[in-house]
Design a protein around this motif. Structure first.
Motif, PDB file in Angstrom:
ATOM      1  N   VAL A 114      -5.196  65.604 -30.787  1.00  0.00           N
ATOM      2  CA  VAL A 114      -4.935  65.667 -32.222  1.00  0.00           C
ATOM      3  C   VAL A 114      -3.933  64.581 -32.586  1.00  0.00           C
ATOM      4  O   VAL A 114      -2.791  64.597 -32.121  1.00  0.00           O
ATOM      5  N   ASP A 115      -4.394  63.634 -33.411  1.00  0.00           N
ATOM      6  CA  ASP A 115      -3.512  62.579 -33.895  1.00  0.00           C
ATOM      7  C   ASP A 115      -2.971  62.957 -35.272  1.00  0.00           C
ATOM      8  O   ASP A 115      -3.741  63.336 -36.162  1.00  0.00           O
ATOM      9  N   ILE A 116      -1.650  62.856 -35.446  1.00  0.00           N
ATOM     10  CA  ILE A 116      -1.013  63.107 -36.744  1.00  0.00           C
ATOM     11  C   ILE A 116      -0.667  61.760 -37.360  1.00  0.00           C
ATOM     12  O   ILE A 116       0.127  60.999 -36.796  1.00  0.00           O
ATOM     13  N   ALA A 117      -1.281  61.464 -38.513  1.00  0.00           N
ATOM     14  CA  ALA A 117      -1.032  60.202 -39.219  1.00  0.00           C
ATOM     15  C   ALA A 117      -0.330  60.505 -40.538  1.00  0.00           C
ATOM     16  O   ALA A 117      -0.977  60.892 -41.513  1.00  0.00           O
ATOM     17  N   PRO A 118       0.989  60.363 -40.611  1.00  0.00           N
ATOM     18  CA  PRO A 118       1.728  60.657 -41.850  1.00  0.00           C
ATOM     19  C   PRO A 118       1.424  59.616 -42.927  1.00  0.00           C
ATOM     20  O   PRO A 118       1.363  58.420 -42.655  1.00  0.00           O
ATOM     21  N   LYS A 119       1.265  60.107 -44.175  1.00  0.00           N
ATOM     22  CA  LYS A 119       0.919  59.211 -45.276  1.00  0.00           C
ATOM     23  C   LYS A 119       2.043  59.089 -46.301  1.00  0.00           C
ATOM     24  O   LYS A 119       2.280  58.022 -46.844  1.00  0.00           O
ATOM     25  N   ARG A 120       2.716  60.181 -46.594  1.00  0.00           N
ATOM     26  CA  ARG A 120       3.793  60.137 -47.583  1.00  0.00           C
ATOM     27  C   ARG A 120       4.701  61.347 -47.386  1.00  0.00           C
ATOM     28  O   ARG A 120       4.332  62.306 -46.703  1.00  0.00           O
TER      29      ARG A 120
ATOM     30  N   ALA B 253      13.209  61.353 -30.433  1.00  0.00           N
ATOM     31  CA  ALA B 253      14.632  61.140 -30.149  1.00  0.00           C
ATOM     32  C   ALA B 253      15.344  60.419 -31.292  1.00  0.00           C
ATOM     33  O   ALA B 253      16.156  59.513 -31.081  1.00  0.00           O
ATOM     34  N   ASN B 254      15.018  60.818 -32.515  1.00  0.00           N
ATOM     35  CA  ASN B 254      15.703  60.266 -33.681  1.00  0.00           C
ATOM     36  C   ASN B 254      16.643  61.315 -34.242  1.00  0.00           C
ATOM     37  O   ASN B 254      16.343  62.506 -34.225  1.00  0.00           O
ATOM     38  N   GLU B 255      17.778  60.871 -34.775  1.00  0.00           N
ATOM     39  CA  GLU B 255      18.791  61.802 -35.259  1.00  0.00           C
ATOM     40  C   GLU B 255      18.286  62.675 -36.398  1.00  0.00           C
ATOM     41  O   GLU B 255      18.643  63.847 -36.509  1.00  0.00           O
TER      42      GLU B 255
ATOM     43  N   ALA C 269       9.497  54.692 -44.961  1.00  0.00           N
ATOM     44  CA  ALA C 269       8.506  54.227 -43.993  1.00  0.00           C
ATOM     45  C   ALA C 269       8.960  54.520 -42.561  1.00  0.00           C
ATOM     46  O   ALA C 269       8.154  54.908 -41.699  1.00  0.00           O
ATOM     47  N   LYS C 270      10.269  54.376 -42.328  1.00  0.00           N
ATOM     48  CA  LYS C 270      10.783  54.644 -40.984  1.00  0.00           C
ATOM     49  C   LYS C 270      10.704  56.127 -40.659  1.00  0.00           C
ATOM     50  O   LYS C 270      10.329  56.515 -39.539  1.00  0.00           O
ATOM     51  N   VAL C 271      11.056  56.984 -41.647  1.00  0.00           N
ATOM     52  CA  VAL C 271      10.983  58.432 -41.424  1.00  0.00           C
ATOM     53  C   VAL C 271       9.543  58.856 -41.167  1.00  0.00           C
ATOM     54  O   VAL C 271       9.253  59.653 -40.266  1.00  0.00           O
ATOM     55  N   LEU C 272       8.607  58.329 -41.955  1.00  0.00           N
ATOM     56  CA  LEU C 272       7.193  58.673 -41.772  1.00  0.00           C
ATOM     57  C   LEU C 272       6.710  58.299 -40.369  1.00  0.00           C
ATOM     58  O   LEU C 272       5.963  59.055 -39.739  1.00  0.00           O
ATOM     59  N   SER C 273       7.130  57.165 -39.884  1.00  0.00           N
ATOM     60  CA  SER C 273       6.674  56.720 -38.561  1.00  0.00           C
ATOM     61  C   SER C 273       7.108  57.680 -37.459  1.00  0.00           C
ATOM     62  O   SER C 273       6.441  57.784 -36.418  1.00  0.00           O
TER      63      SER C 273
END
Length: 292
Positions: free
Chosen positions: A224-230, A149-151, A248-252
């Protein structure tokens, strides 16, 4: 020439011989056609029976597709054991987020005696080995990410999934360069982790921008866990820079856990893989019974 019309020497005229050969060839062809028709017909009955039991086993709304491998169904039916039976169910909904999951199963050493098959008394089908797989498509992954629910992420369109090496995920390219995706570095072996590149189009400052998030997907408790790195941002071929805090906020927002549901026949998940457009969970099991 004798009265019977047979030339001296007792040999039949060439015309009679050619007619006999022609009749023999036609008879053999007719027999082959009948055998092939019987083979297809018997296979269709078997596939329908397995499909009904698979529908119950998977708790599916519709009958899944079933196909028997091997050269001759009847030859396998006489022995009572089938080398390979493939089951496919498409568009299976799993809870609210995943609405288009594909389920695939390869059954090896399937035992179904011909007498029970013909008599309609086939109730249980022992299986020597099962390899099961569920496939999560890009549209479902996009829906899961938009669940934050992020813009920004809710505006992502055309999400794509591509395999990359875990090294590429964890290695930042040189300034002004894109990540080099060496296909030889993508592990061919199946394991509990894999590299993935998720790319989509998003509007930033009024312009369409390609956003790519490099992540590690991991198999954890069947999910399945998705862990964003960059991430990498490109607009018209040029890099777009975001402040580190915003990156960092977008990756989260791309950190998600996907639950693909149970594998066919309650097979224990053992590997997660990435294919173009798809995240897959796979597993194997031995000595199972279909229909129990």
């Amino acid at each position: 020439m004798t009265n019977s019309g047979t030339p001296a020497g007792g040999q039949a005229p060439p015309r009679r011989r050619s007619k006999a050969v022609r009749r023999l060839v036609i008879s053999v062809l007719v027999l082959l056609v009948l055998l092939v028709a019987a083979d297809f017909g018997a296979a269709a009955v078997f596939e329908h029976e397995v499909s009904k039991r698979a529908q119950q086993q998977f708790d599916l709304r519709d009958h899944p597709s079933v196909r028997v491998g091997g050269f001759s169904f009847l030859a396998q039916a006489v022995s009572g054991e089938y080398d390979l039976v493939t089951i496919d169910a498409k568009g299976v909904p799993v809870k609210d987020t995943l609405r288009d999951v594909d389920v695939h199963a390869d059954l090896r050493g399937v035992q179904a005696p011909l007498s029970e098959l013909v008599g309609g008394s086939l109730t249980q089908v022992p299986i020597r080995e099962v390899e099961g797989q569920v496939r999560i498509k890009a549209a479902d992954v996009n829906r899961a990410i938009q669940g934050n629910a992020n813009e920004v992420v809710s505006a992502i369109t055309n999400l794509t999934i591509d395999p990359v090496s875990e090294k590429a995920v964890n290695t930042k390219p040189a300034e002004g360069e894109e990540t080099e995706e060496d296909a030889t570095e993508i592990a061919d072996q199946e394991g509990t982790t894999a590299g993935v590149k998720l790319c989509g189009t998003v509007g930033i400052a009024g312009q369409d921008t390609e956003l790519c998030v490099f992540s590690i997907v991991s198999l954890v408790d069947g999910g399945v866990d998705i862990a964003p790195k960059r991430l990498e941002l490109r607009n018209g071929g040029s890099d777009v820079k975001l402040p580190q805090q915003i990156q960092a906020k977008v990756l989260s927002l791309f950190a998600r856990r996907l639950d693909p549901g149970s594998l066919p026949f309650k097979v224990t998940p053992t590997a997660v893989t990435v294919e173009p457009g798809v995240l897959s969970v796979k597993g194997k099991a031995e000595n199972l019974v279909l229909g129990r």
